[in-house]
Design a protein around this motif. Structure first.
Motif, PDB file in Angstrom:
ATOM      1  N   PHE A 124     -66.438 -12.982  79.581  1.00  0.00           N
ATOM      2  CA  PHE A 124     -66.590 -11.630  80.135  1.00  0.00           C
ATOM      3  C   PHE A 124     -66.246 -10.592  79.072  1.00  0.00           C
ATOM      4  N   LEU A 125     -65.172 -10.837  78.329  1.00  0.00           N
ATOM      5  CA  LEU A 125     -64.795  -9.940  77.241  1.00  0.00           C
ATOM      6  C   LEU A 125     -65.857  -9.914  76.149  1.00  0.00           C
ATOM      7  N   LEU A 126     -66.356 -11.081  75.782  1.00  0.00           N
ATOM      8  CA  LEU A 126     -67.367 -11.156  74.727  1.00  0.00           C
ATOM      9  C   LEU A 126     -68.655 -10.459  75.144  1.00  0.00           C
ATOM     10  N   GLN A 127     -69.012 -10.586  76.419  1.00  0.00           N
ATOM     11  CA  GLN A 127     -70.214  -9.912  76.914  1.00  0.00           C
ATOM     12  C   GLN A 127     -70.049  -8.401  76.875  1.00  0.00           C
ATOM     13  N   ARG A 128     -68.838  -7.925  77.156  1.00  0.00           N
ATOM     14  CA  ARG A 128     -68.579  -6.486  77.112  1.00  0.00           C
ATOM     15  C   ARG A 128     -68.745  -5.936  75.699  1.00  0.00           C
ATOM     16  N   SER A 129     -68.523  -6.784  74.687  1.00  0.00           N
ATOM     17  CA  SER A 129     -68.613  -6.322  73.305  1.00  0.00           C
ATOM     18  C   SER A 129     -70.044  -6.032  72.867  1.00  0.00           C
ATOM     19  N   THR A 130     -71.038  -6.513  73.638  1.00  0.00           N
ATOM     20  CA  THR A 130     -72.436  -6.250  73.277  1.00  0.00           C
ATOM     21  C   THR A 130     -72.813  -4.790  73.504  1.00  0.00           C
ATOM     22  N   LYS A 131     -72.024  -4.075  74.309  1.00  0.00           N
ATOM     23  CA  LYS A 131     -72.263  -2.668  74.588  1.00  0.00           C
ATOM     24  C   LYS A 131     -71.259  -1.829  73.808  1.00  0.00           C
ATOM     25  N   ALA A 132     -71.751  -1.046  72.872  1.00  0.00           N
ATOM     26  CA  ALA A 132     -70.866  -0.249  72.012  1.00  0.00           C
ATOM     27  C   ALA A 132     -70.155   0.819  72.834  1.00  0.00           C
ATOM     28  N   PHE A 133     -68.875   0.998  72.523  1.00  0.00           N
ATOM     29  CA  PHE A 133     -68.090   2.049  73.177  1.00  0.00           C
ATOM     30  C   PHE A 133     -67.976   3.228  72.218  1.00  0.00           C
ATOM     31  N   THR A 134     -68.491   4.375  72.640  1.00  0.00           N
ATOM     32  CA  THR A 134     -68.480   5.566  71.791  1.00  0.00           C
ATOM     33  C   THR A 134     -68.043   6.778  72.604  1.00  0.00           C
ATOM     34  N   LEU A 135     -67.596   7.782  71.908  1.00  0.00           N
ATOM     35  CA  LEU A 135     -67.299   9.078  72.517  1.00  0.00           C
ATOM     36  C   LEU A 135     -68.494   9.971  72.258  1.00  0.00           C
ATOM     37  N   ASN A 136     -69.296  10.196  73.301  1.00  0.00           N
ATOM     38  CA  ASN A 136     -70.538  10.941  73.106  1.00  0.00           C
ATOM     39  C   ASN A 136     -70.638  12.097  74.077  1.00  0.00           C
ATOM     40  N   LEU A 137     -71.496  13.032  73.740  1.00  0.00           N
ATOM     41  CA  LEU A 137     -71.760  14.212  74.571  1.00  0.00           C
ATOM     42  C   LEU A 137     -73.133  14.070  75.209  1.00  0.00           C
ATOM     43  N   GLY A 138     -73.167  13.412  76.345  1.00  0.00           N
ATOM     44  CA  GLY A 138     -74.426  13.241  77.047  1.00  0.00           C
ATOM     45  C   GLY A 138     -75.511  12.591  76.214  1.00  0.00           C
ATOM     46  N   ARG A 139     -75.122  11.637  75.356  1.00  0.00           N
ATOM     47  CA  ARG A 139     -76.041  10.911  74.488  1.00  0.00           C
ATOM     48  C   ARG A 139     -76.757  11.814  73.475  1.00  0.00           C
ATOM     49  N   LEU A 140     -76.269  13.028  73.320  1.00  0.00           N
ATOM     50  CA  LEU A 140     -76.849  13.945  72.335  1.00  0.00           C
ATOM     51  C   LEU A 140     -76.102  13.885  71.008  1.00  0.00           C
ATOM     52  N   PHE A 141     -74.796  13.662  71.091  1.00  0.00           N
ATOM     53  CA  PHE A 141     -73.977  13.618  69.883  1.00  0.00           C
ATOM     54  C   PHE A 141     -72.894  12.573  70.066  1.00  0.00           C
ATOM     55  N   VAL A 142     -72.766  11.684  69.084  1.00  0.00           N
ATOM     56  CA  VAL A 142     -71.755  10.627  69.110  1.00  0.00           C
ATOM     57  C   VAL A 142     -70.725  10.920  68.030  1.00  0.00           C
ATOM     58  N   GLY A 143     -69.458  10.988  68.440  1.00  0.00           N
ATOM     59  CA  GLY A 143     -68.399  11.270  67.479  1.00  0.00           C
ATOM     60  C   GLY A 143     -68.214  10.125  66.501  1.00  0.00           C
ATOM     61  N   SER A 144     -68.447  10.375  65.213  1.00  0.00           N
ATOM     62  CA  SER A 144     -68.277   9.371  64.165  1.00  0.00           C
ATOM     63  C   SER A 144     -68.397  10.058  62.817  1.00  0.00           C
ATOM     64  N   LEU A 145     -68.034   9.351  61.760  1.00  0.00           N
ATOM     65  CA  LEU A 145     -68.164   9.910  60.415  1.00  0.00           C
ATOM     66  C   LEU A 145     -69.637  10.101  60.050  1.00  0.00           C
ATOM     67  N   GLU A 146     -70.480   9.225  60.575  1.00  0.00           N
ATOM     68  CA  GLU A 146     -71.928   9.385  60.341  1.00  0.00           C
ATOM     69  C   GLU A 146     -72.426  10.690  60.966  1.00  0.00           C
ATOM     70  N   SER A 147     -71.949  11.005  62.159  1.00  0.00           N
ATOM     71  CA  SER A 147     -72.342  12.251  62.803  1.00  0.00           C
ATOM     72  C   SER A 147     -71.794  13.462  62.050  1.00  0.00           C
ATOM     73  N   ALA A 148     -70.583  13.319  61.476  1.00  0.00           N
ATOM     74  CA  ALA A 148     -70.023  14.402  60.671  1.00  0.00           C
ATOM     75  C   ALA A 148     -70.912  14.681  59.461  1.00  0.00           C
ATOM     76  N   ALA A 149     -71.386  13.617  58.809  1.00  0.00           N
ATOM     77  CA  ALA A 149     -72.288  13.786  57.672  1.00  0.00           C
ATOM     78  C   ALA A 149     -73.608  14.426  58.103  1.00  0.00           C
ATOM     79  N   MET A 150     -74.071  14.058  59.301  1.00  0.00           N
ATOM     80  CA  MET A 150     -75.307  14.638  59.820  1.00  0.00           C
ATOM     81  C   MET A 150     -75.139  16.137  60.072  1.00  0.00           C
ATOM     82  N   LEU A 151     -73.985  16.526  60.621  1.00  0.00           N
ATOM     83  CA  LEU A 151     -73.726  17.948  60.871  1.00  0.00           C
ATOM     84  C   LEU A 151     -73.639  18.729  59.568  1.00  0.00           C
TER      85      LEU A 151
END
Length: 402
Positions: A359-386
């Motif tokens: 069950f834990l391993l299956q949950r890992s297939t779905k990435a956990f991110t902090l996002n704003l309505g799927r428009l912006f995902v908080g990450s260093l990659e997003s910082a570079a994009m901004l």
């Protein structure tokens, strides 16, 4: 009571001024909402709004040119961000209160010494961030406050036969009065608006930072509980008691992992509109200030024209990198939980334990991110994009001005 509990619990008391005091100064401490605080909020909002108005009134007396529009809105947008963040935390004051109470409950439930040390470690990181940011704010504020008095200070330290030029406001404003006669009153208004907005942004940003670091600690505790369960698995494989210990250990790990995800999402759920507005306004504001810096350097070095744009750009860059770095840390700590599960000898556990592991391993297939309505995902990659977007807008502004 809550003030003392919170200070003792997460230990974020910077040497100069504590986070709690910062929130109290701007009337955003969620456990004290008296009539005095309501009056305080009305006065502070009035100062911020009137300062924006007196910047926009320059279009009444001066000819509206592209250069004037860029100069005015490069600073006006900063104070709009102050109001957006200030009002958002005031409106969602109950959310901040809920976050602090949940944080307290999570800490109270920890009994293992190693888990308590993990939380203390992440709280130390938070304290370092808050101390550094507070010290930088104080230094920058002190320099700006002293700015109008530099000519008089230099007259005392380095007297000359010639009179030094009278300092001018670093921001374009129009109060419809004699600028020289009422200079210090106008400067007081600017300093008050900047201090209120700056303290509000600093305090609210540090609240979110503390919550995200605490969530990282919770993810790390979940990984630690998985490690402990796997250790029992490797040491005692055929004992019924060990099977129960493994099962309970994984249950506790799953429970802490779930709480960590819920806590980190809760710290942003009510502030998604605010963050989206800050990102949108911040990109435009940074582009305009980059243009002002480039323009000032191209047509001679003028310190008065460079001070505010450089300051705004530096603050926005630091804010952008720290916020996205924290979001990146959340993602990586979540992934570490599943890496810990993968690396353990879970295949040697009983079948009913393996089902929970799967069950834990299956949950890992779905990435956990902090996002704003799927428009912006908080990450260093997003910082570079901004940053790339900011420079793209700067290029467009520069090309149109040529």
């Amino acid at each position: 009571m809550y003030l003392d509990v919170y200070r003792e619990m997460i230990c974020i008391k910077p040497p100069q001024v504590s986070l709690q005091v910062l929130l109290l100064v701007v009337g955003l401490w969620p456990f004290q909402q008296s009539k005095f605080v309501q009056l305080q909020l009305i006065i502070f909002f009035s100062i911020l709004i009137t300062f924006i108005v007196f910047q926009l009134t320059t279009f009444v007396t001066l000819k509206c040119t592209t250069h004037l529009v860029i100069n005015v809105f490069s600073s006006v947008l900063i104070y709009i961000i102050f109001i957006v963040k200030y009002s958002s935390f005031f409106i969602h004051n109950d959310v901040v209160k809920c976050l602090l109470e949940q944080l307290q409950r999570t800490c109270d439930q920890l009994t293992d010494e190693n888990e308590i040390n993990i939380i203390k470690k992440y709280n130390t990181y938070t304290k370092c961030y808050i101390t550094l940011c507070t010290m930088l704010f104080i230094v920058v504020g002190f320099v700006i406050i002293l700015y109008p008095f530099w000519p008089r200070i230099l007259d005392i330290l380095l007297p000359t036969n010639e009179s030094r030029p009278h300092p001018s406001l670093l921001l374009v404003t129009e109060y419809f009065v004699d600028q020289e006669k009422y200079f210090y009153l106008m400067m007081l208004h600017a300093i008050a608006a900047s201090s209120i907005g700056g303290i509000a942004v600093l305090a609210t940003a540090m609240i979110l930072l503390a919550c995200q670091h605490h969530a990282c600690g919770m993810f790390r505790i979940a990984s630690y509980r998985v490690e402990q369960a796997m250790t029992v698995c490797n040491s005692r494989r055929n004992c019924l008691k060990s099977h129960n210990l493994i099962y309970k250990g994984l249950i506790y790990a799953v429970d802490m992992h779930r709480k960590a995800m819920k806590f980190s999402q809760l710290s942003l759920s009510r502030f998604k509109v605010m963050i989206f507005l800050i990102i949108s306004i911040g990109v435009i504001c940074s582009s305009l200030n980059y243009f002002r810096i480039f323009h000032a350097l191209s047509f001679g070095f003028n310190i008065e024209e460079l001070v505010m744009p450089v300051l705004f750009v530096a603050i926005s860059f630091v804010y952008l990198m720290i916020s996205n770095y924290c979001a990146q840390e959340i993602m990586e700590h979540n992934d570490d939980v599943f890496i810990t599960v993968y690396s353990g000898q879970w295949y040697l556990t009983p079948v009913h334990v393996q089902k929970m592991v799967l069950f834990l391993l299956q949950r890992s297939t779905k990435a956990f991110t902090l996002n704003l309505g799927r428009l912006f995902v908080g990450s260093l990659e997003s910082a570079a994009m901004l940053l790339s977007t900011i420079f793209s807008y700067f290029t467009v502004i520069y090309s149109t001005q040529r």
